[in-house]
Design an enzyme around this catalytic site. Structure first.
Site, PDB file in Angstrom:
ATOM      1  CD  GLU A 239      33.076  26.456 -35.238  1.00  0.00           C
ATOM      2  OE1 GLU A 239      32.266  26.653 -36.176  1.00  0.00           O
ATOM      3  OE2 GLU A 239      33.354  27.340 -34.386  1.00  0.00           O
TER       4      GLU A 239
ATOM      5  CB  CYS B  81      25.074  30.210 -28.687  1.00  0.00           C
ATOM      6  SG  CYS B  81      25.418  30.987 -27.088  1.00  0.00           S
TER       7      CYS B  81
ATOM      8  CG  HIS C 204      28.409  34.616 -28.761  1.00  0.00           C
ATOM      9  ND1 HIS C 204      27.292  34.360 -29.537  1.00  0.00           N
ATOM     10  CD2 HIS C 204      28.745  33.429 -28.192  1.00  0.00           C
ATOM     11  CE1 HIS C 204      26.982  33.073 -29.429  1.00  0.00           C
ATOM     12  NE2 HIS C 204      27.852  32.496 -28.634  1.00  0.00           N
TER      13      HIS C 204
ATOM     14  CE  LYS D  68      29.095  33.595 -32.218  1.00  0.00           C
ATOM     15  NZ  LYS D  68      28.899  32.812 -33.462  1.00  0.00           N
TER      16      LYS D  68
ATOM     17  CG  PHE E 253      26.161  27.341 -22.456  1.00  0.00           C
ATOM     18  CD1 PHE E 253      27.405  27.160 -23.047  1.00  0.00           C
ATOM     19  CD2 PHE E 253      26.044  28.336 -21.499  1.00  0.00           C
ATOM     20  CE1 PHE E 253      28.485  27.943 -22.693  1.00  0.00           C
ATOM     21  CE2 PHE E 253      27.119  29.126 -21.134  1.00  0.00           C
ATOM     22  CZ  PHE E 253      28.350  28.923 -21.733  1.00  0.00           C
TER      23      PHE E 253
ATOM     24  CG  HIS F  74      29.438  28.807 -32.471  1.00  0.00           C
ATOM     25  ND1 HIS F  74      28.269  29.544 -32.527  1.00  0.00           N
ATOM     26  CD2 HIS F  74      29.665  28.569 -31.146  1.00  0.00           C
ATOM     27  CE1 HIS F  74      27.812  29.743 -31.294  1.00  0.00           C
ATOM     28  NE2 HIS F  74      28.649  29.176 -30.442  1.00  0.00           N
TER      29      HIS F  74
END
Length: 414
Positions: free
Chosen positions: A313, A163, A339, A334, A398, A302
């Site tokens: 975050e 991502c 996402h 998002k 990830f 994010h």
């Protein structure tokens, strides 16, 4: 001496609109692009919602033969690139092809093609697998197709950092121009992973929201968040050397001035609970921009709507911004788009560029229940009209990949 790098064109394919103008107007309206999945039967699935790109017909943008030889993610990339190049006003014939590069990434690549051709293999045998199966499924082929279309013969590769992909692509393109290797870069990310196998896989990881309420599914920083919502689409930017852009009379949206990239080196899927990688990514980007944290006027987080991402975050932001963390406006778009995986960082960089140009900070929509453990200004539900000098965009993936961009408001003749 490092070159200045500016954004002169942007193209978007997204769940809330295709084309920069439509997309941005819907961001400002706080449109929710989350809805029941239509591309396959979800009867046996616990996940029912996604951010699909509706009414997308590739033959509206390319020849039917060309479209048939591209996976859906590549179609998104090629269309968004075409929109970005047209928006930039570039005369391709007058661009030095040997100083014209492309870095377009995808986290998943051609999974539509993989699933389709695998089904064909099982039901009809190996001789029925498409001649174009291999090139269509490759995660680098979109970058190659864009380069072919525009005769861009300089650097060409695909970032694949889950991502963080789109942000890494922009950051690496920024470096190519900044260091004097290229004059023009087409860059960003594309993704089309709303497929039976992909949704099943992410469901097995327990990372997706299983609610059936579209307005309570993608709810970043909300106390009731329960997982992210898969989106699809593409975000593509044209980056240029400042002098190159000025000499041709280009419109300049904003400047890219900072890039940070780190790795948690912690876990396959979980962010580092100490937030060291994420905070270092932001610190590096701010340092690269040669500014102070207090100069950042907006953070596009994010903000995935998962329990751990939003918690860690927020923790990373508090580490870097200290007391100012409570003041700086932070939002996750998002909440509108879902996402977009490998395209997320690129689409969100476009949001930052438009926020700077338009003096408008987007909201985190559908925010109802504040999480006292987070406690920052997440711009709930209603955007803010405010002139800002710098915006920061985070993208984490990830594998522990972290990427941060700092984008500056462009002031003519500055």
């Amino acid at each position: 001496m490092k070159k200045r790098v500016v954004i002169t064109g942007m193209g978007v394919v997204s769940p809330i609109g295709t084309g920069l103008e439509t997309f941005w107007e819907n961001v400002k309206k706080g449109k929710c692009g989350i809805s029941p999945i239509e591309s396959f039967d979800t009867t046996d699935y616990s996940v029912k919602l996604a951010g699909e790109v509706k009414d997308f017909n590739p033959v509206d943008y390319m020849e039917k033969k060309e479209a048939k030889r591209q996976d859906r993610y590549s179609q998104f990339a090629v269309v968004a690139s075409d929109l970005a190049v047209k928006d930039s006003g570039l005369d391709i014939e007058n661009v030095d092809s040997n100083r014209f590069g492309v870095i377009v990434g995808s986290a998943v690549g051609g999974i539509h093609t993989i699933e389709k051709e695998h089904e064909k293999l099982l039901t009809k045998g190996p001789n029925r697998v498409s001649t174009f199966f291999i090139p269509m499924m490759l995660s680098n082929i979109a970058s190659g197709l864009v380069a072919i279309k525009y005769k861009a013969k300089a650097v060409n590769f695909s970032t694949v950092t889950a991502c963080a992909t789109g942000a890494n692509a922009i950051g690496e393109s920024f470096r190519k121009i900044q260091n004097g290797e290229c004059d023009v870069m087409i860059t960003g990310g594309a993704e089309a992973a709303i497929t039976p196998c992909s949704i099943a896989g992410f469901t097995a990881l327990t990372t997706l929201s299983t609610t059936t309420d579209a307005n309570r599914a993608s709810i970043p920083f909300d106390k009731e968040r329960s997982g992210f919502v898969m989106g699809e689409g593409a975000g593509i930017l044209v980056l240029e050397d400042y002098d190159h852009a000025v000499n041709r009379g280009a419109k300049i949206y904003a400047e890219v001035v900072g890039y940070g990239a780190t790795c948690d080196a912690y876990h396959m899927t979980s962010p580092d609970p100490n937030s060291e990688g994420a905070s270092k990514s932001m610190e590096n980007a701010i340092k690269d921009a040669d500014i102070e944290p207090q100069d950042i006027g907006y953070i596009n987080a994010h903000g995935t709507s998962t329990l751990y991402n939003d918690k860690f975050e927020t923790q990373a932001i508090k580490k870097i911004f200290s007391d100012y963390a409570k003041e700086v406006p932070i939002s996750s778009t998002k909440s509108m788009t879902g996402h977009l995986l490998g395209a997320a960082g690129a689409v969100e960089a476009i949001v930052c560029a438009k926020a700077l140009e338009d003096s408008y900070i987007p909201a985190t929509i559908n925010h109802k229940v504040s999480d006292p453990d987070l406690g920052l200004n997440f711009v709930p539900n209603v955007g803010i009209n405010k002139e800002i000098g710098y915006a920061l965009s985070n993208a984490f993936g990830f594998g522990g990949h972290n990427a941060t961009l700092v984008i500056k408001r462009y002031i003519k003749n500055s």
